[in-house]
Design an enzyme around this catalytic site. Structure first.
Site, short mmCIF file in Angstrom:
data_model
loop_
_atom_site.label_atom_id
_atom_site.label_comp_id
_atom_site.label_asym_id
_atom_site.label_seq_id
_atom_site.Cartn_x
_atom_site.Cartn_y
_atom_site.Cartn_z
N LYS A 196 23.81 44.24 107.18
CA LYS A 196 22.55 44.69 107.69
C LYS A 196 22.09 42.75 108.02
CE LYS A 196 18.60 46.84 106.41
NZ LYS A 196 18.09 47.13 105.33
N ARG A 243 13.78 42.34 103.90
CA ARG A 243 14.69 43.02 103.17
C ARG A 243 15.40 41.80 102.99
NH1 ARG A 243 13.90 48.81 105.51
NH2 ARG A 243 12.63 48.43 107.13
N GLY A 296 19.80 50.58 98.24
CA GLY A 296 18.58 50.73 96.70
C GLY A 296 18.42 49.46 96.18
N MET A 339 18.38 46.08 95.59
CA MET A 339 17.63 44.89 95.67
C MET A 339 16.27 45.30 96.92
SD MET A 339 20.62 41.71 96.64
CE MET A 339 21.14 42.93 98.23
N ARG A 369 24.84 51.21 109.94
CA ARG A 369 25.85 50.91 108.83
C ARG A 369 27.37 51.20 109.27
NH1 ARG A 369 22.34 50.52 103.96
NH2 ARG A 369 22.40 52.77 103.74
N HIS A 424 18.41 59.24 97.44
CA HIS A 424 19.05 58.22 96.57
C HIS A 424 19.85 58.75 95.44
CE1 HIS A 424 19.97 55.85 92.98
NE2 HIS A 424 20.02 55.00 93.33
N ARG A 448 60.45 62.97 80.47
CA ARG A 448 60.40 62.37 79.38
C ARG A 448 60.96 63.12 78.55
NH1 ARG A 448 55.41 60.38 80.24
NH2 ARG A 448 54.37 57.83 80.09
N SER A 496 64.19 51.68 86.42
CA SER A 496 62.43 51.85 86.40
C SER A 496 61.87 50.90 85.53
CB SER A 496 62.41 53.29 86.17
OG SER A 496 61.31 53.83 86.21
N CYS A 531 57.79 53.92 86.82
CA CYS A 531 57.60 55.03 86.66
C CYS A 531 55.79 54.72 85.42
CB CYS A 531 58.62 56.09 85.68
SG CYS A 531 58.86 55.00 84.82
N TYR A 590 60.45 52.81 94.81
CA TYR A 590 60.00 54.08 95.05
C TYR A 590 58.43 53.86 93.94
CZ TYR A 590 61.85 55.23 90.96
OH TYR A 590 62.94 55.37 89.47
C1 PEP Z 1 56.66 53.44 79.55
O1 PEP Z 1 56.23 52.39 78.87
O2 PEP Z 1 56.08 52.71 81.07
C2 PEP Z 1 57.19 54.43 80.20
C3 PEP Z 1 56.90 54.94 81.24
O3 PEP Z 1 56.82 55.23 78.85
P1 PEP Z 1 56.23 55.81 78.35
O4 PEP Z 1 54.82 55.82 78.61
O5 PEP Z 1 57.05 57.10 78.13
O6 PEP Z 1 56.59 54.72 76.90
#
Ligand code: PEP
Ligand code: MG
Length: 883
Positions: free
Chosen positions: A24, A94, A103, A105, A338, A454, A560, A770, A838, A858
């Site tokens: 502020k 303020r 809001g 404080m 702001r 609010h 899976r 992975s 993953c 990735y």
């Molecule tokens: C993991 O372990 O991160 C994974 C992707 O496999 P799962 O969750 O199926 O064990």
């Protein structure tokens, strides 16, 4: 010893001094310096607040002198003096933290008033009633904020005054009435504190500064910081600003406005104001204000100046602004600007529009949208085809739809929320004290207050649906019900709200899946241009794969296969395979499963034509496919007692024996992952055959397929060598059998610390890595992923042992260190090693950033999070540069 500078005049600050001057203060300074009409003021720094806490809640040496000196400057600028009975200087005090905490404080207005100066204010304003009204407001705020006297005690006195005069509204009270209220307020203060109300303005000021510093650590501020992950050690600045009055008559007013619509992002001035009102009246939602557009008719010149100022501020800050203003006797003053909080939808539209208006670059646009916020748009909304029983309509304050039971009290909402109930918090209006109830509820419905009340501001910030100002509701807290027309809705009844239309419905309403708007597509396409890391999806069915593609996934990072075994028609065959007494029996079961698996893979590979698909071989412990031992034992007893057929009982007993034999103390650390492949190679061989037969068929059909066969839970290169050999042999057989050639790779998940530590060896066989960070987190921390969150995680977070839940936000320090090491070691052996993630972290923005930092190719996440990951990956690229 020279003392630090703790106090700044507005002229001495700049917008980029937020950490020192608070948001502020820094913006007031910036507005002052660009020549906007800002009432003069000073800022006491966050540094002073930090030192206040460091020295046992005492002002740091030198601060008080500096405040006194700068008050003199304000006196000289205005020609008014603190405590002057003829022409008194009045100020507002303020809080203003580096990160805005609306809001949370405390604020004190009209400071400097006392029995003598109130006469001066009456004289200079020519209005006794106004002066006394200001004085009683000050006594109330000072009493509440500084002296800790409960607000309702002041309210009670006010109610009595109104009853005595038999009037309903404050503005029906006269100067004499206010004089009585003032006297009673002062008596209340003396009674409650044992001391008379402090008359000396300097004393009032220092006590107010003390209270604002102190309010940094009030309960609601602490909760707000926790929810919004704001560090506790930033401290708050204090802004002391010369008062201007919006309540001096009908040529005065006060309001708040956003330079664009914070709900939809539309480029129109959006706000509201109240004529003849002071300070917080608009935000507090006590009277329902008028839309800003009507100011054009009421005060055309002021409106024109205001519009121009808004445009100037937006250009200057190159962002949508949230502005507070006051009009005193026809003159406009800016009290705050702001960066405006906005919904995800608005954030996207504003970012895209501003690029098109030439105000910001594409990179900036991509940084303007919080990836986690996108969740709001990827959620379900009310099916437009549904016929709705609309019982009331309020203001569409925060989009999204929610259904849940009606609850009227924030504490109760919190309690029911913990039990997993879905709730709509229904209040006349909300205050910062309701914050925990808002957190717990799925949606908020209020009967009073405008789009900047609010409830509306907080709900938008949290991305929760909110309908406010729904005046048709008559809420009765005592009876725990609300009435609309003839209808009585009680606590616990189910209602639905639509924060995009403002509609309120009785009961649950049908919802549909989200779609991606053209602006959202535009922003994501810029994100795709910018980002230098791939985004794939985790998908187990052709439908999920298709959805993932629609959301922009560039392949599948994890299929899976076990989910395919769980289907009704397959489970008996899977159980037959597990329970087989002989290799022949097992082979029979596998022969039946093969065409089913092949069909699954065919569908997924086809849906992802031209893109890579990682297929993981069977991972979970086998007992997961078998019936529960306890239930089975109960069933056997029941059969025995009811004289069930002996043959059936025997069969169940056999099954129970097998189930018990397969049971493990720690199944997550037991016979699972590639350990299954080592002991039951025929299962993995069947899966590999299914993958390759599907591949061969698709190749014959002219479809481009890129299968990546993945071995889970590897701890050593030797496991991989054995299993890869077997997979390769199956591939060769299938190529021979179908008479086609196809490409494929074999790689591994890294989900056990040993695999990460020996990644250079593992990479001799693995063609890709992975990171299965669900397991890697579990095995690195030694926390059972199935138990930690329900049992002890909350304590770990509350006691700040861990900064975040490591199953949600990647533990960079521990798990991340292993990952970084594994990437480096893996690429030492195989420089072009493809590495992805993953685990669940693959769709969490800060984890995505880390993945980019350590060089992953990735991230892979659930289909609905793919847009979030695309944006997060682009932000990481802007932050760390292209590799
Ligand atoms: C993991 O372990 O991160 C994974 C992707 O496999 P799962 O969750 O199926 O064990
Ligand atoms: Mg795993």
């Amino acid at each position: 010893m020279s003392v630090k500078k703790y106090v700044y005049l507005f002229e001495e600050g700049r917008a980029d001094m937020k950490n020192l001057l608070g948001g502020k203060g820094a913006n007031l300074a910036e507005m002052t310096n660009i020549g906007l009409p800002v009432p003069p003021g000073l800022i006491i720094t966050t540094e002073a607040c930090k030192e206040f806490y460091a020295c046992d809640k005492k002002f740091p040496p030198g601060m008080e002198e500096q405040v006194r000196e700068y008050i003199k400057v304000l006196e000289d600028k205005t020609g008014k003096r603190f405590g002057d009975p003829q022409n008194p200087l009045l100020v507002s005090v303020r809080s203003g933290a580096p990160i805005s905490m609306p809001g949370m404080m405390d604020t004190v207005l009209n400071l400097g008033l006392n029995d003598a100066t109130v006469q001066g204010l009456a004289a200079t304003s020519g209005d006794d009633r106004f002066a006394l009204d200001c004085y009683r407001r000050f006594l109330n705020m000072f009493g509440d904020v500084v002296l800790g006297i409960e607000h309702h005690k002041f309210e009670r006195i006010l109610e009595h005054a109104k009853q005595r005069k038999q009037v309903d509204y404050d503005n029906q009270l006269t100067a004499e009435d206010w004089q009585v209220v003032v006297e009673e307020y002062k008596k209340l203060i003396e009674r409650e504190t044992g001391e008379p109300f402090p008359q000396a303005p300097m004393e009032q000021l220092f006590r107010a500064i003390y209270a604002v510093f102190n309010s940094w650590n009030n309960d609601r501020a602490i909760v707000y910081r926790k929810i919004n992950k704001i560090p506790d050690d930033l401290g708050t600045a204090v802004n002391v600003q010369v008062m201007v009055f919006g309540n001096l008559g009908n040529d005065c007013g006060t309001g708040v406005a956003f330079t664009r619509n914070p709900s939809t992002g539309e480029n129109v001035l959006y706000g509201e104001y109240l004529i003849n009102a002071q300070g917080e009246d608009v935000v507090a939602g006590i009277r329902t204000p008028q839309p800003i557009a009507t100011l054009q008719q009421e005060m055309p010149a002021v409106y024109e100046q205001f519009v121009q100022t808004c445009q100037l501020l937006e250009k200057h800050y190159r962002n949508m602004q949230d502005i507070e203003f006051t009009i005193e006797r026809g003159k406009l003053y800016m009290l705050q600007t702001r960066t405006g909080k906005r919904t995800a939808q608005a954030a996207i539209k504003i970012a895209v529009d501003m690029v098109q208006e030439g105000l910001i670059s594409k990179e900036e646009a991509v940084l303007r949208v919080e990836p986690a916020q996108l969740d709001q748009l990827l959620h379900r909304r009310i099916d437009p085809k549904a016929s709705l029983e609309v019982i009331a309509k309020g203001l569409p304050a925060s989009p999204g739809a929610a259904s849940g039971q009606v609850v009227f009290d924030a504490d109760e909402a919190e309690r029911l929320g913990k039990q997993g109930e879905k709730l709509i918090l229904v209040r006349m209006e909300t205050t910062p004290d309701d914050i925990h109830g808002i957190v717990a509820a799925q949606g908020i419905l209020t009967s009073r207050g405008g789009m900047t009340s609010h409830a509306a501001v907080v709900a938008r910030g949290m991305g929760k649906p909110c309908v406010c100002g729904c005046e048709a509701l008559r809420i009765d807290y005592e009876r725990e019900e609300f009435v609309v027309g003839q209808l009585v809705v009680k606590k616990g009844d189910i209602i639905s709200i639509d924060g995009a239309s403002g509609q309120v419905m009785l009961g649950q309403v049908p919802m549909i899946d989200p779609e991606i708007s053209p602006e959202f597509q535009q922003l994501l396409s810029w994100a795709d241009e910018i980002r230098a890391m791939g985004v794939r999806a985790n998908a187990d069915t052709p439908e999920d794969a298709a959805k993932a593609r629609e959301f922009g996934a560039e392949g599948i990072g994890l299929t899976r296969t076990e989910h395919m075994f769980m289907a009704q028609d397959r489970l008996p065959i899977v159980q037959q395979m597990i329970l087989a007494a002989t290799p022949e029996e097992r082979a029979q079961a596998l022969d039946k499963l093969l065409p089913m698996q092949e069909g699954d893979f065919y569908g997924i590979l086809k849906a992802m034509a031209g893109l890579p698909v990682t297929i993981r071989l069977l991972d979970p412990p086998l007992h997961e496919f078998l019936p529960n031992a306890e239930e089975l034992a109960v069933e056997i007893t029941r059969l025995r007692l009811t004289g069930g057929a002996e043959k059936e009982v025997r069969a169940k007993e056999d099954l129970l024996r097998k189930v018990r034999a397969l049971s493990e103390f720690n199944p997550m650390l037991g016979h699972r992952g590639c350990r299954l492949g080592i002991t039951f190679p025929e299962v993995y061989a069947m899966q590999a055959r299914a993958i390759f037969q599907a591949t061969a068929r698709l190749v014959q059909e002219g479809v481009e397929v890129i299968p990546e066969v993945e071995i889970p839970l590897v701890i050593d290169v030797n496991e991989l060598r054995l299993l890869k050999e077997m997979v390769s042999q199956v591939a060769a057989e299938v190529m021979e059998q179908f008479g086609v050639k196809f490409e494929y790779t074999v790689g591994t998940m890294i989900e056990v610390p040993r695999a990460a530590l020996l990644a250079d060896e593992v990479a001799r066989e693995a063609e890709f890595f992975s990171f299965g960070t669900n397991d890697l987190t579990q095995t690195t921390l030694g926390f059972s992923r199935d138990d930690a969150e329900g049992k002890f995680m909350n304590d770990y977070l509350e006691k700040k042992i861990l900064p975040e839940n490591p199953f949600v936000v990647l533990d960079r320090k521990g798990v991340g260190k292993l990952m970084r090491m594994a990437v480096e070691l893996g690429r030492q052996t195989r420089p072009d090693l493809l590495v992805g993630i993953c685990g669940e972290h693959g769709g969490e923005p800060s984890s995505v950033e880390f993945c980019y930092e350590i060089g992953l190719n990735y991230v892979s996440c659930s289909p609905f999070r793919v847009p979030i990951a695309r944006l997060a990956a682009a932000q990481a690229t802007v932050k760390y540069g292209r590799r």
